[in-house]
Design a protein around this motif. Structure first.
Motif, PDB file in Angstrom:
ATOM      1  N   ASP A   1       0.815  -1.211   0.000  1.00 33.82           N
ATOM      2  CA  ASP A   1       0.000   0.000   0.000  1.00 33.82           C
ATOM      3  C   ASP A   1       0.854   1.269   0.000  1.00 33.82           C
ATOM      4  O   ASP A   1       0.355   2.365  -0.239  1.00 33.82           O
ATOM      5  CB  ASP A   1      -0.916  -0.014   1.229  1.00 33.82           C
ATOM      6  CG  ASP A   1      -1.993   1.049   1.171  1.00 33.82           C
ATOM      7  OD1 ASP A   1      -2.532   1.281   0.079  1.00 33.82           O
ATOM      8  OD2 ASP A   1      -2.282   1.657   2.218  1.00 33.82           O
TER       9      ASP A   1
ATOM     10  N   ARG B   1       3.053   7.649   5.587  1.00 34.16           N
ATOM     11  CA  ARG B   1       1.838   6.892   5.304  1.00 34.16           C
ATOM     12  C   ARG B   1       0.742   7.313   6.275  1.00 34.16           C
ATOM     13  O   ARG B   1       0.933   7.275   7.494  1.00 34.16           O
ATOM     14  CB  ARG B   1       2.099   5.398   5.427  1.00 34.16           C
ATOM     15  CG  ARG B   1       0.868   4.526   5.163  1.00 34.16           C
ATOM     16  CD  ARG B   1       1.243   3.049   5.152  1.00 34.16           C
ATOM     17  NE  ARG B   1       0.080   2.229   4.951  1.00 34.16           N
ATOM     18  CZ  ARG B   1      -0.661   1.717   5.941  1.00 34.16           C
ATOM     19  NH1 ARG B   1      -0.317   1.953   7.188  1.00 34.16           N
ATOM     20  NH2 ARG B   1      -1.718   0.964   5.682  1.00 34.16           N
TER      21      ARG B   1
ATOM     22  N   VAL C   1      -2.921   6.434   7.533  1.00 35.82           N
ATOM     23  CA  VAL C   1      -3.993   5.441   7.513  1.00 35.82           C
ATOM     24  C   VAL C   1      -5.340   6.145   7.440  1.00 35.82           C
ATOM     25  O   VAL C   1      -5.435   7.377   7.571  1.00 35.82           O
ATOM     26  CB  VAL C   1      -3.932   4.549   8.772  1.00 35.82           C
ATOM     27  CG1 VAL C   1      -2.591   3.850   8.861  1.00 35.82           C
ATOM     28  CG2 VAL C   1      -4.173   5.381  10.034  1.00 35.82           C
ATOM     29  N   GLN C   2      -6.374   5.390   7.237  1.00 38.21           N
ATOM     30  CA  GLN C   2      -7.710   5.970   7.261  1.00 38.21           C
ATOM     31  C   GLN C   2      -7.945   6.616   8.631  1.00 38.21           C
ATOM     32  O   GLN C   2      -7.597   6.027   9.661  1.00 38.21           O
ATOM     33  CB  GLN C   2      -8.769   4.900   7.003  1.00 38.21           C
ATOM     34  CG  GLN C   2      -8.770   4.367   5.585  1.00 38.21           C
ATOM     35  CD  GLN C   2      -9.113   5.453   4.583  1.00 38.21           C
ATOM     36  OE1 GLN C   2      -9.995   6.285   4.819  1.00 38.21           O
ATOM     37  NE2 GLN C   2      -8.405   5.462   3.456  1.00 38.21           N
ATOM     38  N   PRO C   3      -8.513   7.828   8.665  1.00 45.54           N
ATOM     39  CA  PRO C   3      -8.679   8.514   9.962  1.00 45.54           C
ATOM     40  C   PRO C   3      -9.374   7.667  11.017  1.00 45.54           C
ATOM     41  O   PRO C   3      -9.022   7.739  12.206  1.00 45.54           O
ATOM     42  CB  PRO C   3      -9.513   9.746   9.582  1.00 45.54           C
ATOM     43  CG  PRO C   3      -9.116  10.031   8.165  1.00 45.54           C
ATOM     44  CD  PRO C   3      -8.917   8.683   7.532  1.00 45.54           C
ATOM     45  N   ALA C   4     -10.342   6.859  10.607  1.00 45.53           N
ATOM     46  CA  ALA C   4     -11.061   6.037  11.584  1.00 45.53           C
ATOM     47  C   ALA C   4     -10.170   4.973  12.208  1.00 45.53           C
ATOM     48  O   ALA C   4     -10.451   4.469  13.292  1.00 45.53           O
ATOM     49  CB  ALA C   4     -12.273   5.382  10.932  1.00 45.53           C
ATOM     50  N   GLN C   5      -9.060   4.630  11.523  1.00 49.30           N
ATOM     51  CA  GLN C   5      -8.166   3.592  12.024  1.00 49.30           C
ATOM     52  C   GLN C   5      -6.972   4.170  12.781  1.00 49.30           C
ATOM     53  O   GLN C   5      -6.154   3.430  13.315  1.00 49.30           O
ATOM     54  CB  GLN C   5      -7.654   2.743  10.852  1.00 49.30           C
ATOM     55  CG  GLN C   5      -8.754   2.039  10.079  1.00 49.30           C
ATOM     56  CD  GLN C   5      -8.225   1.360   8.824  1.00 49.30           C
ATOM     57  OE1 GLN C   5      -7.052   1.502   8.481  1.00 49.30           O
ATOM     58  NE2 GLN C   5      -9.089   0.624   8.146  1.00 49.30           N
TER      59      GLN C   5
ATOM     60  N   TRP D   1      -5.785  15.667   7.335  1.00 47.90           N
ATOM     61  CA  TRP D   1      -5.840  14.334   7.941  1.00 47.90           C
ATOM     62  C   TRP D   1      -5.983  14.434   9.456  1.00 47.90           C
ATOM     63  O   TRP D   1      -6.796  13.730  10.059  1.00 47.90           O
ATOM     64  CB  TRP D   1      -4.577  13.554   7.578  1.00 47.90           C
ATOM     65  CG  TRP D   1      -4.581  12.132   8.058  1.00 47.90           C
ATOM     66  CD1 TRP D   1      -5.116  11.048   7.428  1.00 47.90           C
ATOM     67  CD2 TRP D   1      -4.040  11.654   9.298  1.00 47.90           C
ATOM     68  NE1 TRP D   1      -4.935   9.923   8.185  1.00 47.90           N
ATOM     69  CE2 TRP D   1      -4.276  10.257   9.338  1.00 47.90           C
ATOM     70  CE3 TRP D   1      -3.378  12.256  10.360  1.00 47.90           C
ATOM     71  CZ2 TRP D   1      -3.865   9.464  10.408  1.00 47.90           C
ATOM     72  CZ3 TRP D   1      -2.974  11.471  11.424  1.00 47.90           C
ATOM     73  CH2 TRP D   1      -3.216  10.088  11.446  1.00 47.90           C
TER      74      TRP D   1
ATOM     75  N   VAL E   1      -9.054  13.047  11.745  1.00 50.51           N
ATOM     76  CA  VAL E   1      -8.889  12.132  12.881  1.00 50.51           C
ATOM     77  C   VAL E   1      -9.583  12.694  14.116  1.00 50.51           C
ATOM     78  O   VAL E   1     -10.295  11.978  14.832  1.00 50.51           O
ATOM     79  CB  VAL E   1      -7.387  11.903  13.167  1.00 50.51           C
ATOM     80  CG1 VAL E   1      -7.205  11.151  14.485  1.00 50.51           C
ATOM     81  CG2 VAL E   1      -6.744  11.127  12.028  1.00 50.51           C
TER      82      VAL E   1
ATOM     83  N   GLN F   1     -13.333  12.339  14.234  1.00 53.98           N
ATOM     84  CA  GLN F   1     -13.906  11.018  14.469  1.00 53.98           C
ATOM     85  C   GLN F   1     -14.434  10.956  15.902  1.00 53.98           C
ATOM     86  O   GLN F   1     -13.676  11.056  16.856  1.00 53.98           O
ATOM     87  CB  GLN F   1     -12.851   9.930  14.249  1.00 53.98           C
ATOM     88  CG  GLN F   1     -12.343   9.835  12.826  1.00 53.98           C
ATOM     89  CD  GLN F   1     -13.417   9.408  11.860  1.00 53.98           C
ATOM     90  OE1 GLN F   1     -14.266   8.575  12.196  1.00 53.98           O
ATOM     91  NE2 GLN F   1     -13.409   9.968  10.664  1.00 53.98           N
TER      92      GLN F   1
END
Length: 819
Positions: free
Chosen positions: A125, A713, A715-719, A765, A769, A772
């Motif tokens: 990725d 890198r 990651v998806q904000p939810a992660q 980003w 985050v 969320q």
């Protein structure tokens, strides 16, 4: 659980349903937990049991056992990876890997296989080719201050290649060679720095050893002792060093070379002229001569443009929410030309917007950005960007109490003394009044004083609060990033919508979070004392989670001024009738808050403003001692310029600049002024900041372009967890430093457009985050508590069983940000 116990013991009728269900599941599966695991399993089984049931499905038992064992699995993988030197494996990688292990009897090989699968997904990725990924992983590690050996690079290359299904890993040889070259260059830089520092220190020591006492002065000058005493009293003889003695006197020492060069002036001195002539100098220069050149003991005279104007100062003081800036901004807007100086980039933007809203064109200048409005005669800027050579009609300087700040106070001294404005408005808390009076006296500027009262009442709450008592419009104050995020997480589990503000966030993200709170998207704001300046917040009630803070040196009680400054953000005029200041019960009492709010301004015992050299002073001293070493210049300034008992000024803390200058000694190809600019760059020492800065300076000196830091890198904000959030905040700080340097060395830092894109990406980003709300996690936790309550006695109403929120351990100081 002890496997020696019989199944009949496990399932005895008098056991609780959860224990009976656990015993049945163990007998059915043969999977026996340890005693440590059993205690946790009983609680999890109790939550999973349906009302009236005494058994759970085998699959559910295996799932719960996996949940209990994942912590130990993660610890085992972390130990294994660290022993193997696999620095590229993060805690998040391991936690993600064990979350996908669903066999409670998994062996070490199974856990490693899950981790390798997770790494393969991450690497694929991160880039399109193994080389791209290897370079990206190395860059992330370097940003974190971790460097791989040749063997580690080889191992990492093999792992990445395997992720792409590639067997040939020959591409890592070039990177290993690059790493060796980088380390060799770092060693050469440090060796040169050490040699130059040694030379400068030896030079200083030789000079100090050459000094003589007063008894030698008459012979060196060919004069009588009486004449020598008279000339010293008239300040004609430069004292090189003053050494305090136990009896309270001082031992005066003189540079013999300087005294010899004074001999031609003796005829004039004996003729009665009292004007002191500055002696000619050579390589050995006395401290008094350097002090004259640096002129820090006559700092006010350094600002020639301001001294040439007939200035008038208006000091406007008052508590928070007293409207200090309104009158000054109106005067600024009505002036033909003007300047607004703010403590923060965010507040400089607000000043510019205020001028634009009044129909006044205005430009912007901060350490890391410029906005030029064609034809504008007004400028909004941060204090450190004060233009000292462009006269204006009106200037405004905000938050004058920052004069007492050990890190940035010298910038306020320079701005107040040096801003070239005919009418200067100074805004601040009442505490700054004595120091402003002293500066006005030193500048010989007339001073008018205006004292304002708060527009809306401010009072202490009647009772201490609990977290669950917080309501919409409340701001909860903590004093570290960690505590802000901890409190945010706790409030989310209580079903609250939360916005956060703390120092590591960029101004853009802080403003976005403030907007969420102001427009009702968030119920509660959790913030550090970063809310004290530069944000318009519609706060009904300020609630302190602690009344102690770590100030960089020690953990101490909040001062009355700090409580007033932060608490005064409550009750914004026009939005709330009054402001309320409260405290969580574990942290303090309303009576203490009431006492602090009513306390008079604390007496200012130190009226000497902080000062520090600028580029002109550094160059002048370097010329006098005939050196191109910034380290040598700063050592001499620390030794020579301001005595500890100077009646007018104090030398500011320059430790970070000194450390950078020391490290820069090994970088060849940079001029003195360029080195001084690097020494002033805003970096975070805790994030390997000095080493990174030296690497950039080395590339600059060698004629190589310095690329902007990347985003890494994301990651998806939810992660994203706290580790990913902190990493992004650090990358943003690096971009701030890079952009600061880009404005000063555009040729060496050319790709500003990419830096702006990376900055925007990180800001977006980080904001995503923070937005969320973790509602699923919050619902799960609340649901878990409700299920758990089925097998437990409910706590009495009003009894807050959550962990105490009071004085915190481990609070750390935020990195300096002087620009």
């Amino acid at each position: 659980m002890d496997s020696s116990r019989s199944s009949s013991d496990r399932a005895s009728p008098d056991q609780a349903p959860a224990e009976q269900a656990l015993a049945s599941a163990i007998e059915a599966t043969g999977l026996s937990p340890s005693l440590k695991e059993e205690a946790r399993l009983v609680k999890l089984v109790a939550r999973s049991l349906l009302p009236g049931a005494s058994t759970i499905p085998v699959a559910e038992y295996e799932r719960l056992l996996c949940e209990v064992r994942r912590k130990d699995w993660a610890a085992a993988l972390m130990n294994q990876s660290r022993r193997a030197g696999e620095l590229w494996i993060s805690k998040a990688d391991i936690q993600e890997a064990v979350s996908h292990v669903h066999d409670p009897s998994a062996e070490a090989s199974d856990l490693r296989a899950a981790l390798d699968e997770r790494l393969a997904l991450r690497f694929r990725d991160m880039g399109h080719t193994p080389r791209d990924v290897l370079e990206a992983v190395q860059a992330d590690l370097t940003d974190a201050g971790q460097f791989l050996s040749g063997g580690q690079i080889d191992r990492l290359a093999q792992v990445i290649a395997a992720s792409f299904g590639v067997e040939d890993t020959g591409f890592e040889a070039e990177l290993i060679a690059q790493e060796k070259a980088r380390k060799a260059e770092e060693e050469r830089i440090e060796a040169r720095a050490e040699a130059r520092r040694r030379r400068e220190n030896e030079r200083l020591r030789a000079w100090e050893e050459s000094l003589v006492g007063f008894d030698r002065v008459p012979a060196l000058l060919h004069c009588s002792p009486r004449e020598a005493l008279r000339w010293m009293a008239e300040n004609r003889l430069p004292v090189a060093r003053r050494t305090p003695q136990p009896d309270g006197t001082e031992l005066f020492e003189f540079d013999p070379e300087v005294l010899r060069r004074l001999r031609p002036q003796l005829v004039e001195w004996r003729g009665g002229s009292r004007e002191t002539a500055v002696p000619q100098t050579g390589r050995k220069v006395g401290n008094a001569v350097i002090a004259r050149v640096a002129a820090l003991d006559r700092y006010v005279a350094h600002f020639k443009t301001a001294r040439a104007l007939k200035r008038r100062i208006t000091l406007v003081t008052g508590p928070t929410n007293s409207g200090k800036s309104y009158t000054a901004l109106n005067a600024l807007a009505n002036a033909e030309s003007g300047l607004a100086l703010a403590p923060l980039r965010l507040l400089a933007h607000e000043f510019r917007e205020s001028l634009l809203s009044r129909g006044v064109p205005a430009s912007l200048a901060t350490g890391e950005e410029r906005i030029v409005f064609p034809g504008a005669r007004h400028l909004a800027a941060t204090v450190e960007m004060c233009p000292f050579h462009n006269p204006v009609e009106v200037a405004l300087i905000d938050e004058a109490q920052m004069l007492m700040d050990p890190d940035r106070g010298a910038a306020w001294t320079a701005a107040i003394m040096g801003v070239p404005a005919r009418h200067l408005y100074i805004l601040g808390a009442p505490d700054c009044i004595p120091l402003i009076r002293r500066i006005a006296e030193l500048c010989d500027d007339p001073l008018d004083e205006i004292s304002l009262e708060r527009k809306s009442p401010l009072r202490a709450a009647g009772a201490p609060l609990r977290l669950r008592d917080l309501e919409a419009g409340d701001a909860l104050i903590a004093f570290s990033r960690r505590e802000v995020l901890d409190l945010r997480a706790e409030l989310l589990t209580l079903g609250k919508r939360v916005a956060v503000v703390y120092g590591a966030l960029s101004p853009e993200v802080r403003r976005a979070e403030a907007a969420r709170f102001n427009n009702g998207e968030a119920d509660i704001l959790v913030a550090t004392d970063a809310i004290g300046m530069g944000l318009n917040l519609s706060i009904r009630r300020v609630v302190f989670s602690a009344l102690r803070k770590f100030d960089g040196k020690q953990t101490r009680d909040l001062t009355a001024q700090e409580i007033k400054q932060i608490g005064g953000r409550a009750g914004r005029y026009g939005h709330h009738e009054n402001g309320i200041v409260a405290v969580l019960g574990e942290a303090g009492t309303p009576a203490h808050i009431r006492k602090m709010l009513a306390a008079p301004p604390e007496p200012v015992t130190e009226l000497r403003p902080l000062v520090q050299p600028d580029a002109d002073i550094v160059r002048a001293v370097a010329e006098e001692i005939e050196t191109d070493s910034l380290y040598g210049v700063l050592v001499r300034i620390k030794r020579a310029v301001l005595r500890a008992d100077d009646p007018n000024y104090r030398l500011a803390d320059m430790e970070q600049a000194f450390e950078i200058a020391s490290a820069l000694e090994g970088v060849e190809g940079l001029g003195l002024t360029q080195r001084w600019t690097y020494a002033m760059c805003p970096i975070d020492e805790r994030d390997n900041g000095i080493a990174r800065l030296i690497h950039w300076a080395s590339d600059h000196a060698a004629g190589r372009n310095v690329p902007p830091p990347g985003t890494g890198r994301l990651v998806q904000p939810a992660q994203a967890g706290r580790e990913e959030l902190e990493r992004a905040e650090k990358r943003h700080k690096r971009l701030v430093a890079w952009r600061w340097l880009s404005l000063r060395f555009a040729d060496a830092y050319p790709d500003r457009e990419m830096a702006e894109r990376n900055t925007t990406t990180l800001n977006d980003w980080i904001e995503a985050v923070l937005r969320q709300q973790s509602r699923e996690r919050g619902h799960q936790k609340r649901g878990g508590r409700q299920n758990d309550n089925r097998s437990r006695t409910r706590a009495p109403a009003g009894d807050d069983t959550r962990r105490p929120v009071g004085p915190r351990k481990g609070m750390k100081k935020q990195g300096k940000s002087r620009r």
